[in-house]
Design a protein around this motif. Structure first.
Motif, PDB file in Angstrom:
ATOM      1  N   CYS A   1     -43.423  -1.947  27.010  1.00  0.00           N
ATOM      2  CA  CYS A   1     -43.721  -0.550  27.343  1.00  0.00           C
ATOM      3  C   CYS A   1     -44.745   0.049  26.381  1.00  0.00           C
ATOM      4  O   CYS A   1     -45.357   1.066  26.683  1.00  0.00           O
ATOM      5  CB  CYS A   1     -42.454   0.294  27.382  1.00  0.00           C
ATOM      6  SG  CYS A   1     -41.777   0.751  25.791  1.00  0.00           S
TER       7      CYS A   1
ATOM      8  N   LEU B   1     -50.659  -2.200  31.106  1.00  0.00           N
ATOM      9  CA  LEU B   1     -49.505  -1.879  31.951  1.00  0.00           C
ATOM     10  C   LEU B   1     -49.908  -1.877  33.421  1.00  0.00           C
ATOM     11  O   LEU B   1     -49.197  -2.400  34.275  1.00  0.00           O
ATOM     12  CB  LEU B   1     -48.925  -0.513  31.574  1.00  0.00           C
ATOM     13  CG  LEU B   1     -48.101  -0.443  30.299  1.00  0.00           C
ATOM     14  CD1 LEU B   1     -47.783   1.006  29.962  1.00  0.00           C
ATOM     15  CD2 LEU B   1     -46.834  -1.263  30.415  1.00  0.00           C
TER      16      LEU B   1
ATOM     17  N   THR C   1     -46.082  -5.188  40.215  1.00  0.00           N
ATOM     18  CA  THR C   1     -45.205  -4.060  40.541  1.00  0.00           C
ATOM     19  C   THR C   1     -43.742  -4.393  40.238  1.00  0.00           C
ATOM     20  O   THR C   1     -43.005  -3.558  39.715  1.00  0.00           O
ATOM     21  CB  THR C   1     -45.367  -3.654  42.018  1.00  0.00           C
ATOM     22  OG1 THR C   1     -46.753  -3.343  42.245  1.00  0.00           O
ATOM     23  CG2 THR C   1     -44.521  -2.458  42.367  1.00  0.00           C
TER      24      THR C   1
ATOM     25  N   ASP D   1     -42.618  -6.385  37.940  1.00  0.00           N
ATOM     26  CA  ASP D   1     -42.461  -6.320  36.481  1.00  0.00           C
ATOM     27  C   ASP D   1     -42.420  -4.877  35.993  1.00  0.00           C
ATOM     28  O   ASP D   1     -41.664  -4.543  35.079  1.00  0.00           O
ATOM     29  CB  ASP D   1     -43.595  -7.074  35.779  1.00  0.00           C
ATOM     30  CG  ASP D   1     -43.558  -8.565  36.068  1.00  0.00           C
ATOM     31  OD1 ASP D   1     -42.479  -9.091  36.403  1.00  0.00           O
ATOM     32  OD2 ASP D   1     -44.618  -9.209  35.974  1.00  0.00           O
ATOM     33  N   LEU D   2     -43.226  -4.020  36.595  1.00  0.00           N
ATOM     34  CA  LEU D   2     -43.212  -2.601  36.221  1.00  0.00           C
ATOM     35  C   LEU D   2     -41.856  -1.962  36.533  1.00  0.00           C
ATOM     36  O   LEU D   2     -41.360  -1.147  35.753  1.00  0.00           O
ATOM     37  CB  LEU D   2     -44.328  -1.841  36.938  1.00  0.00           C
ATOM     38  CG  LEU D   2     -45.724  -2.021  36.375  1.00  0.00           C
ATOM     39  CD1 LEU D   2     -46.746  -1.363  37.304  1.00  0.00           C
ATOM     40  CD2 LEU D   2     -45.840  -1.438  34.982  1.00  0.00           C
TER      41      LEU D   2
ATOM     42  N   ILE E   1     -45.292   4.685  33.041  1.00  0.00           N
ATOM     43  CA  ILE E   1     -44.936   3.623  33.999  1.00  0.00           C
ATOM     44  C   ILE E   1     -44.661   4.227  35.375  1.00  0.00           C
ATOM     45  O   ILE E   1     -45.106   3.693  36.398  1.00  0.00           O
ATOM     46  CB  ILE E   1     -43.732   2.809  33.487  1.00  0.00           C
ATOM     47  CG1 ILE E   1     -44.119   2.095  32.186  1.00  0.00           C
ATOM     48  CG2 ILE E   1     -43.270   1.805  34.537  1.00  0.00           C
ATOM     49  CD1 ILE E   1     -42.943   1.515  31.420  1.00  0.00           C
TER      50      ILE E   1
ATOM     51  N   LEU F   1     -46.592   3.480  39.007  1.00  0.00           N
ATOM     52  CA  LEU F   1     -45.848   3.152  40.225  1.00  0.00           C
ATOM     53  C   LEU F   1     -46.137   4.155  41.339  1.00  0.00           C
ATOM     54  O   LEU F   1     -46.237   3.769  42.506  1.00  0.00           O
ATOM     55  CB  LEU F   1     -44.347   3.071  39.937  1.00  0.00           C
ATOM     56  CG  LEU F   1     -43.918   1.837  39.145  1.00  0.00           C
ATOM     57  CD1 LEU F   1     -42.478   1.970  38.669  1.00  0.00           C
ATOM     58  CD2 LEU F   1     -44.101   0.575  39.970  1.00  0.00           C
TER      59      LEU F   1
END
Length: 147
Positions: A40, A47, A52, A54-55, A107, A111
């Motif tokens: 993070c 990042l 996606t 993994d995020l 994050i 997304l």
């Protein structure tokens, strides 16, 4: 070189697809073997390059860490009159909570850009469904490349 998006044949020296304008030398993100909380702290561009899935796993970890830091901060605030809790400890817990709140928002923003929303809850069911979809897509892609 074929475009990853529209599959149009392009000259190897070209930077963008002649049909759709997509970058030709950019690769799709691949899933990581392991996602861990320290990820993070990566800069925004790193990042944004994560898969996606993994995020989502990382967001789940960050939310958990943030929640634990919130609980610790509240406990430290309640015990702030106690001689065993000094101001340094109280400040540290508040800084950690704020840090993970900011990381969580970064994050979530990535997304939102990708998915159009941020999931309120990331549970095993959501991750399993996404994992299944990703594997189906990878299998189809592999069949196209080989056949």
């Amino acid at each position: 070189m074929n475009c990853l998006y529209c599959d149009t044949e392009n000259d190897v020296l070209m930077e963008t697809c002649v049909f759709c304008g997509a970058p030709l030398h950019q690769k799709h993100p691949e899933r990581s073997e392991m996602v861990y909380i320290e990820m993070c702290h990566l800069p925004f561009n790193k990042l944004a390059a994560l898969h996606t899935y993994d995020l989502l796993v990382l967001l789940r970890l960050v939310r958990k860490e943030r929640s634990q830091n919130y609980d610790l901060m509240r406990s430290a605030q309640k015990l702030s009159n106690s001689p065993s809790i000094d101001q340094e400890m109280l400040n540290y817990t508040e800084e950690q909570y704020k840090l993970y709140t900011k990381r969580m928002k970064v994050i979530e923003g990535i997304l939102i850009d990708r998915m159009g929303y941020k999931p309120e809850r990331i549970d095993d069911n959501l991750l399993a469904k996404l994992d299944s979809k990703v594997k189906k897509f990878e299998n189809r892609k592999e069949k196209c490349l080989n056949g």
